[in-house]
Scaffold this motif. Structure first.
Motif, PDB file in Angstrom:
ATOM      1  N   PRO A   1       4.450  13.682   8.176  1.00 22.50           N
ATOM      2  CA  PRO A   1       3.964  13.780   9.558  1.00 22.50           C
ATOM      3  C   PRO A   1       4.554  12.643  10.391  1.00 22.50           C
ATOM      4  O   PRO A   1       4.702  11.527   9.885  1.00 22.50           O
ATOM      5  N   HIS A   2       4.896  12.950  11.631  1.00 23.45           N
ATOM      6  CA  HIS A   2       5.475  11.911  12.481  1.00 23.45           C
ATOM      7  C   HIS A   2       4.381  11.003  13.036  1.00 23.45           C
ATOM      8  O   HIS A   2       3.372  11.460  13.534  1.00 23.45           O
ATOM      9  N   GLU A   3       4.620   9.695  12.899  1.00 30.55           N
ATOM     10  CA  GLU A   3       3.741   8.702  13.530  1.00 30.55           C
ATOM     11  C   GLU A   3       4.619   7.678  14.197  1.00 30.55           C
ATOM     12  O   GLU A   3       5.775   7.486  13.797  1.00 30.55           O
ATOM     13  N   SER A   4       4.077   6.974  15.169  1.00 33.80           N
ATOM     14  CA  SER A   4       4.838   5.904  15.806  1.00 33.80           C
ATOM     15  C   SER A   4       5.223   4.864  14.756  1.00 33.80           C
ATOM     16  O   SER A   4       4.363   4.276  14.098  1.00 33.80           O
ATOM     17  N   GLN A   5       6.516   4.625  14.632  1.00 37.67           N
ATOM     18  CA  GLN A   5       6.986   3.630  13.657  1.00 37.67           C
ATOM     19  C   GLN A   5       6.493   2.235  14.036  1.00 37.67           C
ATOM     20  O   GLN A   5       6.194   1.399  13.178  1.00 37.67           O
ATOM     21  N   GLN A   6       6.455   2.003  15.347  1.00 35.90           N
ATOM     22  CA  GLN A   6       6.040   0.672  15.827  1.00 35.90           C
ATOM     23  C   GLN A   6       4.563   0.429  15.518  1.00 35.90           C
ATOM     24  O   GLN A   6       4.164  -0.686  15.204  1.00 35.90           O
ATOM     25  N   LYS A   7       3.774   1.482  15.625  1.00 36.23           N
ATOM     26  CA  LYS A   7       2.348   1.365  15.282  1.00 36.23           C
ATOM     27  C   LYS A   7       2.199   1.013  13.803  1.00 36.23           C
ATOM     28  O   LYS A   7       1.463   0.090  13.437  1.00 36.23           O
ATOM     29  N   LEU A   8       2.916   1.736  12.947  1.00 35.06           N
ATOM     30  CA  LEU A   8       2.837   1.467  11.503  1.00 35.06           C
ATOM     31  C   LEU A   8       3.287   0.038  11.211  1.00 35.06           C
ATOM     32  O   LEU A   8       2.665  -0.685  10.428  1.00 35.06           O
ATOM     33  N   GLN A   9       4.383  -0.356  11.851  1.00 40.31           N
ATOM     34  CA  GLN A   9       4.945  -1.696  11.614  1.00 40.31           C
ATOM     35  C   GLN A   9       3.958  -2.791  12.026  1.00 40.31           C
ATOM     36  O   GLN A   9       3.715  -3.745  11.271  1.00 40.31           O
ATOM     37  N   MET A  10       3.399  -2.673  13.218  1.00 38.62           N
ATOM     38  CA  MET A  10       2.518  -3.743  13.699  1.00 38.62           C
ATOM     39  C   MET A  10       1.205  -3.769  12.915  1.00 38.62           C
ATOM     40  O   MET A  10       0.658  -4.846  12.656  1.00 38.62           O
ATOM     41  N   ASP A  11       0.701  -2.600  12.499  1.00 44.34           N
ATOM     42  CA  ASP A  11      -0.502  -2.604  11.663  1.00 44.34           C
ATOM     43  C   ASP A  11      -0.206  -3.218  10.296  1.00 44.34           C
ATOM     44  O   ASP A  11      -1.051  -3.941   9.746  1.00 44.34           O
ATOM     45  N   ASP A  12       0.967  -2.930   9.740  1.00 45.59           N
ATOM     46  CA  ASP A  12       1.324  -3.555   8.455  1.00 45.59           C
ATOM     47  C   ASP A  12       1.357  -5.075   8.589  1.00 45.59           C
ATOM     48  O   ASP A  12       0.866  -5.794   7.713  1.00 45.59           O
ATOM     49  N   PHE A  13       1.934  -5.558   9.686  1.00 47.19           N
ATOM     50  CA  PHE A  13       1.999  -7.015   9.858  1.00 47.19           C
ATOM     51  C   PHE A  13       0.589  -7.591  10.039  1.00 47.19           C
ATOM     52  O   PHE A  13       0.251  -8.632   9.486  1.00 47.19           O
ATOM     53  N   ALA A  14      -0.232  -6.902  10.810  1.00 47.88           N
ATOM     54  CA  ALA A  14      -1.605  -7.387  11.024  1.00 47.88           C
ATOM     55  C   ALA A  14      -2.371  -7.451   9.702  1.00 47.88           C
ATOM     56  O   ALA A  14      -3.095  -8.416   9.440  1.00 47.88           O
ATOM     57  N   LEU A  15      -2.176  -6.443   8.843  1.00 43.41           N
ATOM     58  CA  LEU A  15      -2.858  -6.455   7.537  1.00 43.41           C
ATOM     59  C   LEU A  15      -2.322  -7.564   6.641  1.00 43.41           C
ATOM     60  O   LEU A  15      -3.039  -8.113   5.811  1.00 43.41           O
ATOM     61  N   HIS A  16      -1.046  -7.892   6.825  1.00 43.49           N
ATOM     62  CA  HIS A  16      -0.474  -9.038   6.094  1.00 43.49           C
ATOM     63  C   HIS A  16      -1.203 -10.318   6.516  1.00 43.49           C
ATOM     64  O   HIS A  16      -1.603 -11.120   5.673  1.00 43.49           O
ATOM     65  N   VAL A  17      -1.409 -10.475   7.812  1.00 44.78           N
ATOM     66  CA  VAL A  17      -2.086 -11.675   8.314  1.00 44.78           C
ATOM     67  C   VAL A  17      -3.559 -11.662   7.924  1.00 44.78           C
ATOM     68  O   VAL A  17      -4.099 -12.665   7.441  1.00 44.78           O
ATOM     69  N   LEU A  18      -4.209 -10.509   8.107  1.00 42.92           N
ATOM     70  CA  LEU A  18      -5.668 -10.454   7.937  1.00 42.92           C
ATOM     71  C   LEU A  18      -6.095 -10.427   6.483  1.00 42.92           C
ATOM     72  O   LEU A  18      -7.097 -11.028   6.104  1.00 42.92           O
ATOM     73  N   GLU A  19      -5.325  -9.690   5.657  1.00 45.28           N
ATOM     74  CA  GLU A  19      -5.793  -9.432   4.281  1.00 45.28           C
ATOM     75  C   GLU A  19      -4.800  -9.842   3.216  1.00 45.28           C
ATOM     76  O   GLU A  19      -4.996  -9.535   2.035  1.00 45.28           O
ATOM     77  N   GLY A  20      -3.685 -10.427   3.627  1.00 45.07           N
ATOM     78  CA  GLY A  20      -2.677 -10.800   2.631  1.00 45.07           C
ATOM     79  C   GLY A  20      -1.937  -9.613   2.053  1.00 45.07           C
ATOM     80  O   GLY A  20      -1.348  -9.699   0.966  1.00 45.07           O
ATOM     81  N   ALA A  21      -1.939  -8.476   2.758  1.00 42.19           N
ATOM     82  CA  ALA A  21      -1.131  -7.326   2.327  1.00 42.19           C
ATOM     83  C   ALA A  21       0.352  -7.743   2.338  1.00 42.19           C
ATOM     84  O   ALA A  21       0.712  -8.713   3.003  1.00 42.19           O
TER      85      ALA A  21
END
Ligand code: NAD
Length: 340
Positions: free
Chosen positions: A279-299
């Motif tokens: 399914p198509h999703e905004s790549q930028q949305k996925l990217q920024m959420d991944d970075f936020a989870l890295h900061v917030l949860e150490g993902a």
């Protein structure tokens, strides 16, 4: 909690991709902006409900250190300005996302990485494809080997650019380079995740058909890589041709994406005749959420600064090879560990 993101530089990528994506992100939101254009202050405040206390210009930017609403500074300026603003953001105690190409030299990448380490802040590069499912399907096929060992990779990234002779991308002082730094980094990345290895050598050629328009920056570049398992790679990047494709060949099959590196929807298929479909999703949305989870949860950090630096080492080797008539330049990237 959602992290507050401040976009630095409100050009086309911030305006048409990042700000809209930040309306849909789950773990971060558009909290502030940094702009050198006074008219944009009101425009963005009105459109996105940004309080005036969260709007900065390039001069008062460092005061962002005192702003509790801003957790992440996302630098979306011309390439030669990335290092300065990323380092200032780190010194202000903010986590940093730096657009691609990370900077215009390996030295600048080191300076950004060191500044973030010293400040104890996280650093990500704006490699949206690292969070994107088609790209991750390439990685899965390379890793799980349903078609055996990878033997060849081809990656092409470029577009035809003629509309604006005054753009900063044609100015070496601001862009650092031409097609290679702008689009070639996608092809370099494709060759690496398309083999699961960092190249051990590269040789490269530059092609020029329009030396008047491209008097300051590279128009088209082709480069050939060798990989540790014996696989070869070919990349092509251009500001003259619309190319957007990935191909990995294995012992018993192949995988192709076309388009492979635009904002999507992407499209792909396997030698079995199967379609690759997500399914198509905004790549930028996925990217920024991944970075936020890295900061917030150490993902995991999907695109760490070391990855941006690795790609800049390869870009510098490509320019060196061209300067030396296509000589093969050895690369020692294995120690960097990152093969995504
Ligand atoms: P743009 O020209 O549309 O915007 C650049 C912004 O920088 C403008 O707001 C401009 O006012 C500002 N700026 C400040 N000082 C400047 C100067 N001296 N000269 C020119 N502009 C100046 O560019 P863009 O397409 O938004 O690209 C910005 C960055 O984002 C680049 O590093 C680019 O490589 C990157 N980018 C990444 C993607 C991606 O898919 N990840 C896509 C587009 C751009």
């Amino acid at each position: 909690r959602k992290l507050g993101v401040a976009l630095v530089g409100l050009g086309s990528y911030s305006t048409y991709q990042l700000a809209p994506a930040l309306q849909d992100t789950q773990h971060c939101y558009l909290a502030g902006v940094v702009t050198g254009t006074p008219a944009k202050e009101k425009e963005w405040a009105d459109k996105y409900g940004i309080p005036s206390a969260n709007i900065y210009n390039y001069e008062n930017f460092d005061a962002i250190a005192d702003n509790k609403d801003i957790d992440v500074v996302y630098v979306v300026l011309p390439n030669a300005m990335h290092a300065d603003f990323c380092i200032r953001a780190a010194k202000a105690g903010k986590h940093v996302i730096c657009e691609k190409p990370m900077a215009i030299s390996v030295k600048e990448c080191d300076d950004i990485i060191n500044a973030c380490n010293e400040a104890g802040v996280k650093l990500g590069v704006g490699y949206r494809l690292q969070s994107e499912p088609y790209t991750n399907e390439i990685k899965r096929v390379v890793r799980e080997k349903p078609f055996g060992e990878v033997r060849y990779v081809s990656a092409e990234a470029g577009y035809r650019s003629r509309s604006n002779p005054d753009q900063w991308r044609l100015d070496k002082a601001l862009a650092g380079g031409g097609a290679l730094l702008n689009m070639g980094v996608y092809a370099i990345q494709g060759s690496i995740y398309g083999t699961g290895q960092n190249p051990i050598s590269v040789s490269a050629q530059e092609f020029s058909t329009d030396p008047e328009y491209f008097k300051d920056t590279d128009e088209s570049i082709s480069a050939q890589f060798k990989f540790p398992n014996g696989a070869t790679g070919n990349i092509f990047t251009s500001h003259s041709a619309n190319v957007n494709r990935h191909y990995s060949a294995f012992d018993n099959g192949w995988l192709e994406l076309n388009p492979a590196n635009n904002y999507g929807p992407l499209s792909g298929r396997l030698s079995t005749g199967e379609e690759i479909k997500f399914p198509h999703e905004s790549q930028q949305k996925l990217q920024m959420d991944d970075f936020a989870l890295h900061v917030l949860e150490g993902a995991p950090n999907k695109a760490p600064g070391e990855m941006g630096k690795r790609d800049m080492i390869i870009c510098e080797a490509i320019y060196q090879s061209i300067a030396e008539g296509g000589r093969t330049i050895d690369l020692d990237l294995g120690r960097m560990g990152i093969v995504d």
